[in-house]
Motif scaffolding. Structure first.
Motif, PDB file in Angstrom:
ATOM      1  N   MET A  17       0.856  -1.182   0.000  1.00 38.18           N
ATOM      2  CA  MET A  17       0.000   0.000   0.000  1.00 38.18           C
ATOM      3  C   MET A  17       0.903   1.246   0.000  1.00 38.18           C
ATOM      4  O   MET A  17       1.853   1.334   0.758  1.00 38.18           O
ATOM      5  CB  MET A  17      -0.903  -0.016   1.235  1.00 38.18           C
ATOM      6  N   TYR A  18       0.580   2.182  -0.865  1.00 35.09           N
ATOM      7  CA  TYR A  18       1.346   3.424  -0.954  1.00 35.09           C
ATOM      8  C   TYR A  18       1.037   4.336   0.230  1.00 35.09           C
ATOM      9  O   TYR A  18      -0.018   4.216   0.859  1.00 35.09           O
ATOM     10  CB  TYR A  18       1.008   4.174  -2.249  1.00 35.09           C
ATOM     11  N   VAL A  19       1.958   5.269   0.488  1.00 33.48           N
ATOM     12  CA  VAL A  19       1.790   6.195   1.615  1.00 33.48           C
ATOM     13  C   VAL A  19       0.495   6.993   1.459  1.00 33.48           C
ATOM     14  O   VAL A  19      -0.264   7.139   2.415  1.00 33.48           O
ATOM     15  CB  VAL A  19       3.007   7.134   1.760  1.00 33.48           C
ATOM     16  N   TYR A  20       0.230   7.497   0.259  1.00 36.50           N
ATOM     17  CA  TYR A  20      -0.983   8.300   0.077  1.00 36.50           C
ATOM     18  C   TYR A  20      -2.236   7.480   0.374  1.00 36.50           C
ATOM     19  O   TYR A  20      -3.227   8.014   0.878  1.00 36.50           O
ATOM     20  CB  TYR A  20      -1.036   8.933  -1.321  1.00 36.50           C
ATOM     21  N   GLU A  21      -2.194   6.175   0.064  1.00 34.47           N
ATOM     22  CA  GLU A  21      -3.340   5.306   0.349  1.00 34.47           C
ATOM     23  C   GLU A  21      -3.537   5.146   1.857  1.00 34.47           C
ATOM     24  O   GLU A  21      -4.661   5.117   2.343  1.00 34.47           O
ATOM     25  CB  GLU A  21      -3.146   3.935  -0.300  1.00 34.47           C
ATOM     26  N   LYS A  22      -2.423   5.044   2.576  1.00 29.67           N
ATOM     27  CA  LYS A  22      -2.496   4.930   4.040  1.00 29.67           C
ATOM     28  C   LYS A  22      -3.040   6.211   4.658  1.00 29.67           C
ATOM     29  O   LYS A  22      -3.836   6.169   5.591  1.00 29.67           O
ATOM     30  CB  LYS A  22      -1.126   4.602   4.612  1.00 29.67           C
ATOM     31  N   VAL A  23      -2.606   7.351   4.120  1.00 30.80           N
ATOM     32  CA  VAL A  23      -3.101   8.640   4.618  1.00 30.80           C
ATOM     33  C   VAL A  23      -4.595   8.750   4.334  1.00 30.80           C
ATOM     34  O   VAL A  23      -5.380   9.116   5.216  1.00 30.80           O
ATOM     35  CB  VAL A  23      -2.335   9.822   3.976  1.00 30.80           C
ATOM     36  N   ARG A  24      -4.994   8.419   3.116  1.00 31.50           N
ATOM     37  CA  ARG A  24      -6.412   8.493   2.743  1.00 31.50           C
ATOM     38  C   ARG A  24      -7.260   7.574   3.623  1.00 31.50           C
ATOM     39  O   ARG A  24      -8.329   7.958   4.101  1.00 31.50           O
ATOM     40  CB  ARG A  24      -6.595   8.144   1.265  1.00 31.50           C
ATOM     41  N   LYS A  25      -6.762   6.366   3.870  1.00 34.51           N
ATOM     42  CA  LYS A  25      -7.475   5.415   4.725  1.00 34.51           C
ATOM     43  C   LYS A  25      -7.621   5.965   6.139  1.00 34.51           C
ATOM     44  O   LYS A  25      -8.692   5.897   6.736  1.00 34.51           O
ATOM     45  CB  LYS A  25      -6.730   4.079   4.749  1.00 34.51           C
ATOM     46  N   TYR A  26      -6.543   6.561   6.669  1.00 29.15           N
ATOM     47  CA  TYR A  26      -6.577   7.143   8.018  1.00 29.15           C
ATOM     48  C   TYR A  26      -7.623   8.255   8.083  1.00 29.15           C
ATOM     49  O   TYR A  26      -8.414   8.321   9.019  1.00 29.15           O
ATOM     50  CB  TYR A  26      -5.195   7.687   8.390  1.00 29.15           C
ATOM     51  N   ILE A  27      -7.619   9.122   7.091  1.00 34.80           N
ATOM     52  CA  ILE A  27      -8.562  10.239   7.047  1.00 34.80           C
ATOM     53  C   ILE A  27     -10.001   9.711   6.989  1.00 34.80           C
ATOM     54  O   ILE A  27     -10.864  10.176   7.731  1.00 34.80           O
ATOM     55  CB  ILE A  27      -8.246  11.163   5.847  1.00 34.80           C
ATOM     56  N   ASP A  28     -10.235   8.741   6.124  1.00 34.11           N
ATOM     57  CA  ASP A  28     -11.581   8.172   5.971  1.00 34.11           C
ATOM     58  C   ASP A  28     -12.049   7.475   7.247  1.00 34.11           C
ATOM     59  O   ASP A  28     -13.178   7.665   7.687  1.00 34.11           O
ATOM     60  CB  ASP A  28     -11.624   7.192   4.803  1.00 34.11           C
ATOM     61  N   GLU A  29     -11.172   6.657   7.828  1.00 31.88           N
ATOM     62  CA  GLU A  29     -11.539   5.896   9.024  1.00 31.88           C
ATOM     63  C   GLU A  29     -11.822   6.787  10.233  1.00 31.88           C
ATOM     64  O   GLU A  29     -12.554   6.393  11.130  1.00 31.88           O
ATOM     65  CB  GLU A  29     -10.444   4.891   9.377  1.00 31.88           C
ATOM     66  N   PRO A  58      -3.174  23.446  -1.352  1.00 31.09           N
ATOM     67  CA  PRO A  58      -4.401  23.741  -2.104  1.00 31.09           C
ATOM     68  C   PRO A  58      -5.259  22.486  -2.258  1.00 31.09           C
ATOM     69  O   PRO A  58      -4.727  21.377  -2.463  1.00 31.09           O
ATOM     70  CB  PRO A  58      -3.888  24.222  -3.461  1.00 31.09           C
ATOM     71  N   ASN A  59      -6.563  22.636  -2.161  1.00 30.08           N
ATOM     72  CA  ASN A  59      -7.471  21.495  -2.194  1.00 30.08           C
ATOM     73  C   ASN A  59      -7.308  20.662  -3.460  1.00 30.08           C
ATOM     74  O   ASN A  59      -7.342  19.431  -3.406  1.00 30.08           O
ATOM     75  CB  ASN A  59      -8.923  21.959  -2.038  1.00 30.08           C
ATOM     76  N   VAL A  60      -7.122  21.303  -4.587  1.00 30.21           N
ATOM     77  CA  VAL A  60      -6.958  20.580  -5.853  1.00 30.21           C
ATOM     78  C   VAL A  60      -5.697  19.719  -5.797  1.00 30.21           C
ATOM     79  O   VAL A  60      -5.699  18.558  -6.215  1.00 30.21           O
ATOM     80  CB  VAL A  60      -6.892  21.566  -7.046  1.00 30.21           C
ATOM     81  N   THR A  61      -4.629  20.276  -5.261  1.00 30.85           N
ATOM     82  CA  THR A  61      -3.369  19.538  -5.130  1.00 30.85           C
ATOM     83  C   THR A  61      -3.525  18.384  -4.154  1.00 30.85           C
ATOM     84  O   THR A  61      -3.077  17.266  -4.416  1.00 30.85           O
ATOM     85  CB  THR A  61      -2.244  20.484  -4.656  1.00 30.85           C
ATOM     86  N   PHE A  62      -4.162  18.651  -3.017  1.00 31.89           N
ATOM     87  CA  PHE A  62      -4.370  17.610  -2.010  1.00 31.89           C
ATOM     88  C   PHE A  62      -5.192  16.467  -2.592  1.00 31.89           C
ATOM     89  O   PHE A  62      -4.869  15.294  -2.396  1.00 31.89           O
ATOM     90  CB  PHE A  62      -5.063  18.194  -0.776  1.00 31.89           C
ATOM     91  N   ASN A  63      -6.235  16.802  -3.328  1.00 35.89           N
ATOM     92  CA  ASN A  63      -7.082  15.790  -3.960  1.00 35.89           C
ATOM     93  C   ASN A  63      -6.266  14.949  -4.948  1.00 35.89           C
ATOM     94  O   ASN A  63      -6.418  13.724  -4.996  1.00 35.89           O
ATOM     95  CB  ASN A  63      -8.267  16.462  -4.660  1.00 35.89           C
ATOM     96  N   ALA A  64      -5.408  15.587  -5.713  1.00 34.12           N
ATOM     97  CA  ALA A  64      -4.569  14.863  -6.672  1.00 34.12           C
ATOM     98  C   ALA A  64      -3.611  13.916  -5.943  1.00 34.12           C
ATOM     99  O   ALA A  64      -3.394  12.781  -6.391  1.00 34.12           O
ATOM    100  CB  ALA A  64      -3.786  15.851  -7.543  1.00 34.12           C
ATOM    101  N   ILE A  65      -3.070  14.352  -4.815  1.00 34.89           N
ATOM    102  CA  ILE A  65      -2.186  13.498  -4.021  1.00 34.89           C
ATOM    103  C   ILE A  65      -2.958  12.293  -3.501  1.00 34.89           C
ATOM    104  O   ILE A  65      -2.500  11.152  -3.588  1.00 34.89           O
ATOM    105  CB  ILE A  65      -1.564  14.284  -2.841  1.00 34.89           C
ATOM    106  N   MET A  66      -4.143  12.535  -2.957  1.00 33.20           N
ATOM    107  CA  MET A  66      -4.933  11.456  -2.360  1.00 33.20           C
ATOM    108  C   MET A  66      -5.464  10.467  -3.392  1.00 33.20           C
ATOM    109  O   MET A  66      -5.840   9.351  -3.048  1.00 33.20           O
ATOM    110  CB  MET A  66      -6.112  12.029  -1.552  1.00 33.20           C
TER     111      MET A  66
END
Length: 63
Positions: free
Chosen positions: A1-13, A28-36
């Motif tokens: 699992m990539y780091v961004y996936e772990k961050v996204r999972k943490y945020i969602d959970e 910026p929200n657009v940048t953050f969304n692209a990262i996630m």
């Protein structure tokens, strides 16, 4: 699992809105969304800012 996936999972959970993390991290929200969504590379500076915004250690996202 990539780091961004772990961050996204943490945020969602934890029921945190991505826009809230983006604002607190100063990304910026657009940048953050692209990262996630894996469309933009997450740099060390991004991870640092996100971890500060979430008040967590970066180690929880790194194997």
């Amino acid at each position: 699992m990539y780091v961004y996936e772990k961050v996204r999972k943490y945020i969602d959970e934890n029921g945190i809105k991505q826009i809230t993390v983006a604002k607190k991290a100063g990304i910026p929200n657009v940048t953050f969304n692209a990262i996630m969504n894996g469309k933009r590379t997450m740099y060390a500076e991004d991870l640092r800012a996100i971890c500060i915004a979430l008040n967590v250690s970066p180690e929880i996202f790194i194997d």
